[in-house]
Design an enzyme around this catalytic site. Structure first.
Site, PDB file in Angstrom:
ATOM      1  N   LYS A  80       0.832  -1.202   0.000  1.00 54.89           N
ATOM      2  CA  LYS A  80       0.000   0.000   0.000  1.00 54.89           C
ATOM      3  C   LYS A  80       0.873   1.261   0.000  1.00 54.89           C
ATOM      4  O   LYS A  80       2.091   1.180   0.240  1.00 54.89           O
ATOM      5  CB  LYS A  80      -0.924  -0.037   1.225  1.00 54.89           C
ATOM      6  CG  LYS A  80      -1.904  -1.234   1.203  1.00 54.89           C
ATOM      7  CD  LYS A  80      -2.804  -1.254   2.437  1.00 54.89           C
ATOM      8  CE  LYS A  80      -3.809  -2.391   2.371  1.00 54.89           C
ATOM      9  NZ  LYS A  80      -4.727  -2.401   3.534  1.00 54.89           N
ATOM     10  N   TYR A 121     -12.218  -2.892  -3.380  1.00 51.20           N
ATOM     11  CA  TYR A 121     -12.771  -3.014  -2.025  1.00 51.20           C
ATOM     12  C   TYR A 121     -14.301  -3.018  -2.019  1.00 51.20           C
ATOM     13  O   TYR A 121     -14.912  -2.652  -1.008  1.00 51.20           O
ATOM     14  CB  TYR A 121     -12.235  -1.881  -1.148  1.00 51.20           C
ATOM     15  CG  TYR A 121     -10.814  -2.128  -0.645  1.00 51.20           C
ATOM     16  CD1 TYR A 121     -10.497  -3.280   0.084  1.00 51.20           C
ATOM     17  CD2 TYR A 121      -9.801  -1.197  -0.861  1.00 51.20           C
ATOM     18  CE1 TYR A 121      -9.210  -3.501   0.566  1.00 51.20           C
ATOM     19  CE2 TYR A 121      -8.499  -1.416  -0.385  1.00 51.20           C
ATOM     20  CZ  TYR A 121      -8.223  -2.570   0.328  1.00 51.20           C
ATOM     21  OH  TYR A 121      -6.948  -2.792   0.816  1.00 51.20           O
ATOM     22  N   ASN A 148      -2.059  -0.122   7.355  1.00 52.77           N
ATOM     23  CA  ASN A 148      -1.486  -1.450   7.622  1.00 52.77           C
ATOM     24  C   ASN A 148      -0.626  -2.000   6.491  1.00 52.77           C
ATOM     25  O   ASN A 148      -0.386  -3.200   6.401  1.00 52.77           O
ATOM     26  CB  ASN A 148      -2.570  -2.432   8.088  1.00 52.77           C
ATOM     27  CG  ASN A 148      -3.618  -2.702   7.027  1.00 52.77           C
ATOM     28  OD1 ASN A 148      -3.529  -2.184   5.913  1.00 52.77           O
ATOM     29  ND2 ASN A 148      -4.603  -3.516   7.359  1.00 52.77           N
ATOM     30  N   HIS A 164      -1.750  -5.444   1.389  1.00 56.81           N
ATOM     31  CA  HIS A 164      -2.995  -6.176   1.113  1.00 56.81           C
ATOM     32  C   HIS A 164      -2.646  -7.592   0.680  1.00 56.81           C
ATOM     33  O   HIS A 164      -1.659  -7.805  -0.026  1.00 56.81           O
ATOM     34  CB  HIS A 164      -3.773  -5.497  -0.026  1.00 56.81           C
ATOM     35  CG  HIS A 164      -4.864  -6.384  -0.564  1.00 56.81           C
ATOM     36  ND1 HIS A 164      -6.102  -6.469   0.036  1.00 56.81           N
ATOM     37  CD2 HIS A 164      -4.890  -7.264  -1.595  1.00 56.81           C
ATOM     38  CE1 HIS A 164      -6.843  -7.360  -0.622  1.00 56.81           C
ATOM     39  NE2 HIS A 164      -6.128  -7.856  -1.617  1.00 56.81           N
ATOM     40  N   GLU A 206      -9.131 -10.475  -7.971  1.00 51.90           N
ATOM     41  CA  GLU A 206      -8.210  -9.338  -7.787  1.00 51.90           C
ATOM     42  C   GLU A 206      -7.104  -9.340  -8.841  1.00 51.90           C
ATOM     43  O   GLU A 206      -6.758  -8.292  -9.381  1.00 51.90           O
ATOM     44  CB  GLU A 206      -7.634  -9.368  -6.372  1.00 51.90           C
ATOM     45  CG  GLU A 206      -8.689  -9.040  -5.328  1.00 51.90           C
ATOM     46  CD  GLU A 206      -8.268  -9.313  -3.880  1.00 51.90           C
ATOM     47  OE1 GLU A 206      -9.100  -9.109  -2.981  1.00 51.90           O
ATOM     48  OE2 GLU A 206      -7.121  -9.729  -3.645  1.00 51.90           O
TER      49      GLU A 206
HETATM   50  P1  DAT Z   1      -7.619  -7.253   5.227  1.00 54.72           P
HETATM   51  O1  DAT Z   1      -6.831  -6.156   4.551  1.00 54.72           O
HETATM   52  O2  DAT Z   1      -6.846  -7.841   6.387  1.00 54.72           O
HETATM   53  O3  DAT Z   1      -8.107  -8.282   4.266  1.00 54.72           O
HETATM   54  P2  DAT Z   1     -10.345  -6.245   5.300  1.00 54.72           P
HETATM   55  O4  DAT Z   1     -10.497  -6.838   3.943  1.00 54.72           O
HETATM   56  O5  DAT Z   1     -11.358  -6.584   6.318  1.00 54.72           O
HETATM   57  O6  DAT Z   1      -8.899  -6.592   5.914  1.00 54.72           O
HETATM   58  O7  DAT Z   1     -10.293  -4.668   5.190  1.00 54.72           O
HETATM   59  C1  DAT Z   1      -9.579  -4.047   4.143  1.00 54.72           C
HETATM   60  C2  DAT Z   1      -8.796  -2.917   4.693  1.00 54.72           C
HETATM   61  O8  DAT Z   1      -9.696  -1.951   5.231  1.00 54.72           O
HETATM   62  C3  DAT Z   1      -7.867  -3.257   5.849  1.00 54.72           C
HETATM   63  O9  DAT Z   1      -6.623  -3.750   5.405  1.00 54.72           O
HETATM   64  C4  DAT Z   1      -7.739  -1.957   6.550  1.00 54.72           C
HETATM   65  C5  DAT Z   1      -9.099  -1.323   6.347  1.00 54.72           C
HETATM   66  N1  DAT Z   1      -9.941  -1.548   7.525  1.00 54.72           N
HETATM   67  C6  DAT Z   1     -10.506  -2.710   7.907  1.00 54.72           C
HETATM   68  N2  DAT Z   1     -11.192  -2.566   9.046  1.00 54.72           N
HETATM   69  C7  DAT Z   1     -11.058  -1.266   9.395  1.00 54.72           C
HETATM   70  C8  DAT Z   1     -11.509  -0.484  10.483  1.00 54.72           C
HETATM   71  N3  DAT Z   1     -12.270  -1.003  11.445  1.00 54.72           N
HETATM   72  N4  DAT Z   1     -11.136   0.819  10.516  1.00 54.72           N
HETATM   73  C9  DAT Z   1     -10.360   1.348   9.555  1.00 54.72           C
HETATM   74  N5  DAT Z   1      -9.906   0.677   8.507  1.00 54.72           N
HETATM   75  C10 DAT Z   1     -10.236  -0.619   8.427  1.00 54.72           C
HETATM   76 MG    MG Z   2      -9.507  -8.173   2.747  1.00 54.36          MG
END
Ligand code: DAT
Ligand code: MG
Length: 184
Positions: free
Chosen positions: A44, A84, A147, A150, A161
């Site tokens: 990212k 997303y 974080n 991805h 994807e």
């Molecule tokens: P991942 O990236 O571990 O697959 P995800 O698909 O649930 O997680 O979410 C995509 C991204 O969205 C994640 O990397 C960071 C952001 N995100 C997820 N939950 C969040 C939250 N509660 N607050 C802020 N950003 C969040």
């Molecule tokens: Mg995810």
């Protein structure tokens, strides 16, 4: 794609008789299909800006996964919204799309046995605070909204994807010279 021509050399290496050679070949065939699983990994904008590109690529390389595609780009809003789309109703969705488009990312396809699941283990938990030391998120970041990386969460999403981020001709099919030292 690997061909049948690669079987005899691995059978010869293991010095097996003809019966066990054929079962070895059968198991090689199924392992070979599994070895071609692919996942989509993206560093990212914060990972790029913080100079973590080399470190992250190194972890996947050293694990024994094979890179099948890589590009450096600043993704469009449309593309990120699509990427997303499953999170479109979450309150953080607009901020997430904005952050992901705020700078360049490194988009990659990695290939190998169980690479989707193992890739997720290597990433750590979504929230870096819950990620163990030794994982990428556990070692290099602090907040869920920054974080750094991805990774696809299932084989099905990986397929979607990779299709979204890469044209077919941008993915390279080749045999890694390390393959026979990584897979038995
Ligand atoms: P991942 O990236 O571990 O697959 P995800 O698909 O649930 O997680 O979410 C995509 C991204 O969205 C994640 O990397 C960071 C952001 N995100 C997820 N939950 C969040 C939250 N509660 N607050 C802020 N950003 C969040
Ligand atoms: Mg995810």
């Amino acid at each position: 794609m690997p061909t049948a021509l690669s079987f005899p050399s691995s059978a010869r290496l293991s010095g097996l008789n003809s019966d066990s050679q054929s079962s070895h070949i059968t198991s090689s065939v199924s392992a070979m299909a599994a070895n071609t699983e692919q996942t989509f990994i993206a560093i990212k904008p914060d990972g790029v800006q913080r100079g973590l590109v080399g470190e992250i690529i190194k972890r996947f390389e050293q694990k024994g996964f094979k890179m099948s595609g890589m590009k450096f780009l600043q993704a469009s809003e449309d593309m990120l919204k699509q990427h997303y789309i499953d999170l479109k109703d979450r309150p953080f969705y607009p901020g997430l799309v904005k952050y992901m488009g705020s700078g360049p990312v490194v988009a990659m396809a990695w290939e190998g046995l169980n690479v989707v699941k193992t890739g997720r283990v290597m990433l750590g938990e979504t929230n870096p605070a819950d990620s163990k030391p030794g994982t990428i998120r556990g070692d290099y970041c602090v907040e869920v909204g920054r974080n750094i990386i991805h990774g696809s969460d299932s084989v099905e999403s990986a397929k979607k994807e990779i299709k979204l981020w890469f044209k077919p001709e941008e993915l390279v099919s080749y045999k890694s010279c390390a393959k026979d030292w990584i897979y038995e």
